[in-house]
Write an enzyme that holds these catalytic residues in place. Sequence first.
Site, PDB file in Angstrom:
ATOM      1  N   ASP A 140       3.728   2.495  14.627  1.00  0.00           N
ATOM      2  CA  ASP A 140       3.633   3.033  13.263  1.00  0.00           C
ATOM      3  C   ASP A 140       2.443   2.490  12.480  1.00  0.00           C
ATOM      4  O   ASP A 140       2.091   3.038  11.442  1.00  0.00           O
ATOM      5  CB  ASP A 140       4.956   2.866  12.490  1.00  0.00           C
ATOM      6  CG  ASP A 140       5.427   1.430  12.414  1.00  0.00           C
ATOM      7  OD1 ASP A 140       4.724   0.535  12.924  1.00  0.00           O
ATOM      8  OD2 ASP A 140       6.511   1.209  11.828  1.00  0.00           O
ATOM      9  N   ARG A 141       1.831   1.415  12.949  1.00  0.00           N
ATOM     10  CA  ARG A 141       0.662   0.879  12.233  1.00  0.00           C
ATOM     11  C   ARG A 141      -0.627   1.392  12.855  1.00  0.00           C
ATOM     12  O   ARG A 141      -0.632   1.838  14.000  1.00  0.00           O
ATOM     13  CB  ARG A 141       0.653  -0.646  12.303  1.00  0.00           C
ATOM     14  CG  ARG A 141       1.846  -1.265  11.638  1.00  0.00           C
ATOM     15  CD  ARG A 141       1.733  -2.767  11.630  1.00  0.00           C
ATOM     16  NE  ARG A 141       2.819  -3.314  10.832  1.00  0.00           N
ATOM     17  CZ  ARG A 141       2.784  -4.468  10.210  1.00  0.00           C
ATOM     18  NH1 ARG A 141       1.722  -5.240  10.310  1.00  0.00           N
ATOM     19  NH2 ARG A 141       3.798  -4.887   9.502  1.00  0.00           N
ATOM     20  N   ASP A 194       0.347  -0.586  16.847  1.00  0.00           N
ATOM     21  CA  ASP A 194       1.136  -1.808  17.045  1.00  0.00           C
ATOM     22  C   ASP A 194       2.286  -1.602  18.025  1.00  0.00           C
ATOM     23  O   ASP A 194       2.353  -0.573  18.706  1.00  0.00           O
ATOM     24  CB  ASP A 194       1.674  -2.302  15.698  1.00  0.00           C
ATOM     25  CG  ASP A 194       2.738  -1.375  15.139  1.00  0.00           C
ATOM     26  OD1 ASP A 194       2.677  -0.169  15.440  1.00  0.00           O
ATOM     27  OD2 ASP A 194       3.629  -1.843  14.415  1.00  0.00           O
ATOM     28  N   LYS A 252       5.730   5.506   8.705  1.00  0.00           N
ATOM     29  CA  LYS A 252       4.288   5.491   8.844  1.00  0.00           C
ATOM     30  C   LYS A 252       3.965   5.821  10.292  1.00  0.00           C
ATOM     31  O   LYS A 252       4.822   5.692  11.169  1.00  0.00           O
ATOM     32  CB  LYS A 252       3.712   4.153   8.412  1.00  0.00           C
ATOM     33  CG  LYS A 252       4.256   2.938   9.111  1.00  0.00           C
ATOM     34  CD  LYS A 252       3.755   1.726   8.366  1.00  0.00           C
ATOM     35  CE  LYS A 252       4.112   0.421   9.046  1.00  0.00           C
ATOM     36  NZ  LYS A 252       5.461  -0.034   8.737  1.00  0.00           N
ATOM     37  N   GLU A 282      -0.981  -1.602   2.530  1.00  0.00           N
ATOM     38  CA  GLU A 282      -2.022  -2.529   2.986  1.00  0.00           C
ATOM     39  C   GLU A 282      -1.716  -3.082   4.377  1.00  0.00           C
ATOM     40  O   GLU A 282      -2.615  -3.552   5.062  1.00  0.00           O
ATOM     41  CB  GLU A 282      -2.202  -3.667   1.979  1.00  0.00           C
ATOM     42  CG  GLU A 282      -0.926  -4.378   1.514  1.00  0.00           C
ATOM     43  CD  GLU A 282      -0.200  -5.127   2.576  1.00  0.00           C
ATOM     44  OE1 GLU A 282      -0.880  -5.748   3.404  1.00  0.00           O
ATOM     45  OE2 GLU A 282       1.051  -5.105   2.592  1.00  0.00           O
ATOM     46  N   SER A 326       8.563  -4.294  15.682  1.00  0.00           N
ATOM     47  CA  SER A 326       7.242  -3.857  15.246  1.00  0.00           C
ATOM     48  C   SER A 326       6.106  -4.623  15.927  1.00  0.00           C
ATOM     49  O   SER A 326       5.998  -4.624  17.137  1.00  0.00           O
ATOM     50  CB  SER A 326       7.160  -3.971  13.724  1.00  0.00           C
ATOM     51  OG  SER A 326       5.964  -3.413  13.270  1.00  0.00           O
ATOM     52  N   HIS A 327       5.317  -5.304  15.126  1.00  0.00           N
ATOM     53  CA  HIS A 327       4.115  -5.976  15.620  1.00  0.00           C
ATOM     54  C   HIS A 327       4.408  -7.398  16.088  1.00  0.00           C
ATOM     55  O   HIS A 327       3.493  -8.114  16.480  1.00  0.00           O
ATOM     56  CB  HIS A 327       3.099  -6.023  14.480  1.00  0.00           C
ATOM     57  CG  HIS A 327       3.731  -6.574  13.234  1.00  0.00           C
ATOM     58  ND1 HIS A 327       4.645  -5.842  12.512  1.00  0.00           N
ATOM     59  CD2 HIS A 327       3.652  -7.782  12.649  1.00  0.00           C
ATOM     60  CE1 HIS A 327       5.080  -6.590  11.507  1.00  0.00           C
ATOM     61  NE2 HIS A 327       4.492  -7.770  11.569  1.00  0.00           N
ATOM     62  N   ASP A 362       5.437  -0.738  17.881  1.00  0.00           N
ATOM     63  CA  ASP A 362       6.279   0.462  17.834  1.00  0.00           C
ATOM     64  C   ASP A 362       5.522   1.704  17.373  1.00  0.00           C
ATOM     65  O   ASP A 362       6.138   2.745  17.103  1.00  0.00           O
ATOM     66  CB  ASP A 362       7.508   0.229  16.946  1.00  0.00           C
ATOM     67  CG  ASP A 362       7.144  -0.097  15.512  1.00  0.00           C
ATOM     68  OD1 ASP A 362       6.072  -0.662  15.273  1.00  0.00           O
ATOM     69  OD2 ASP A 362       7.945   0.229  14.610  1.00  0.00           O
ATOM     70  N   THR A 412       7.035  -2.985  -1.355  1.00  0.00           N
ATOM     71  CA  THR A 412       6.722  -3.024   0.073  1.00  0.00           C
ATOM     72  C   THR A 412       7.927  -2.531   0.876  1.00  0.00           C
ATOM     73  O   THR A 412       9.053  -2.937   0.613  1.00  0.00           O
ATOM     74  CB  THR A 412       6.390  -4.473   0.476  1.00  0.00           C
ATOM     75  OG1 THR A 412       5.184  -4.836  -0.186  1.00  0.00           O
ATOM     76  CG2 THR A 412       6.215  -4.612   1.976  1.00  0.00           C
TER      77      THR A 412
END
Length: 543
Positions: A281-282, A277, A376, A364, A113-114, A279, A344
């Site tokens: 998704d953010r 981000d 997401k 969030e 991810s990030h 990948d 979460t």
Amino acid sequence: MTILTIETKPFADQKPGTSGLRKRVTVFSQPNYVENFVQSIFDCLEGIKGKTLVLGGDGRFYNDVAIQKIIKIASANGFGAVLVGQGGILSTPAASHVIRHHKAFGGLILSASHNPGGPDGDFGIKYNVSNGGPAPEKITDAVFARSKEIDRYLIVDAPDVDLSRIGTQHSAGMVVEVIDPVADYAALMETLFDFDKIRAMFAAGFTMRFDAMHAVTGPYAHKILEGILGAPQGTVVNGTPSPDFGGGHPDPNLVYAKDLYDLMMSENAPDFGAASDGDGDRNLIIGRNRFVTPSDSLAILAANAPHAPGYAAGIAGIARSMPTSAAADRVAEKLGIEMHETPTGWKFFGNLLDAGRVTICGEESAGTGSNHVREKDGLWAVLLWLNVLAARQQSVDMIVQDHWATYGRNYYTRHDYEEVEAAPANALMDDLRAKLPSLVGQSLEGRPVAYADDFTYHDPVDGSTSGKQGVRIGFVDGSRIVVRLSGTGTVGATLRLYLERYEPPHGQHDLDTQSALSPLISIADSVAGIKARTGRDAPSVIT
Ligand code: G16
């Protein structure tokens, strides 16, 4: 075809976290580490023979090596086909869509991810099921159990596949279809949004900057924003994925996307700024002189979704993770639709989406999405914002202020204490949990406590229960403190403190967020002893 059975020994640390297994590249590159984990996943799946597996990642360092291993292990385990993105690339939401669109058995997404990439950065592997969403806990728990006893893996003795060439190849007997990573996803976006209206807005001079942060959304954003929607060349910056994300930290927040933030607060700001981000998704949404918190963005998008053709009939319900602010709850209440609070982790939205009980979900942690996929989706959020801006013909700031004037404002912030020592962080959580029963009915710095608990989720669709999902201290005035340990860090522990205070529609909406929340910040520190326990004077990241 030769299937080799290779003896191996278990690793003790292959427990999937909030979103798959994430570790340093140095951990993943140990002999047999990827092989053991992937074989453990396959050993827990029933009926994979002849089925299709989707495979791709965010292009980070080690993506190429892991993909070749996984293709050979999938072939040896009897999969009939692997659909893999060209160059090994698939954003997380695109992978989710490809699984659904091609009715695949499931997919493996390679991403941390990030988190930073490169030889000293992070890597990750996540299994998604046939609905396109992350595997539920019953599967990840089974994979972890299997990983602790695995003694062999299966792999074919076959050459590497050429991932640069779109089309059909084979790995031993198994079909390997190298696909365009963007095409299916771009076609899906076109069904959801009013591309003509957005195109007309760009043609009329609307300006935007999209920062792909040298990560996976670059090719998607170039094609959709600049190609299909006609935004000027140069709208997308840092748009070529690189294995170490250009040496940066591909987390679209105010710390790591500071260049974008500074631009949006300057005199030269374009109308709209956004980032995604590692990948894809953010999302980060910033208007000219207006940062939109992810919690507010969720509420605003839910309230305005019917401006987009894909949601014109209205939305069935909204879900948010527990630490996300309650801004969206007020929208659901006004619309008279279902509202759900989950732990979460995007995986907890899957059942609600599949059951048609919610249409839009958000967290969030810069995540927003809908029932179009089961992850997401960063670019989806950006496109929905663009659709709303094109329909309402107002600035981001005007839309945000109008939202607060209608629903009130949930002042909200998250403080992260990253990479603190695990033992004191766990002790902090244990001691805080032990204190909870005594807090109810007390006043903390003049605020009466309404409830204090450790969040337990009861899934209304499958009846499962997930406990210990974060400590909540709620006050009679509606404000709230949440404390939990991150499930995505790879070193030590990351303590997250979430703070929220509600200001009604006619209240004061222009306070500085940190000042508006400072009494709660001080209560949180005195109840949990954060500074003393972590040895830190201040959080590492404030969002
Ligand atoms: C993952 C999960 C999200 C979660 C986030 C942060 O996102 O999919 O649901 O909110 O991690 O989790 P934590 O607070 O446990 O670190 P991503 O973008 O990292 O895949």
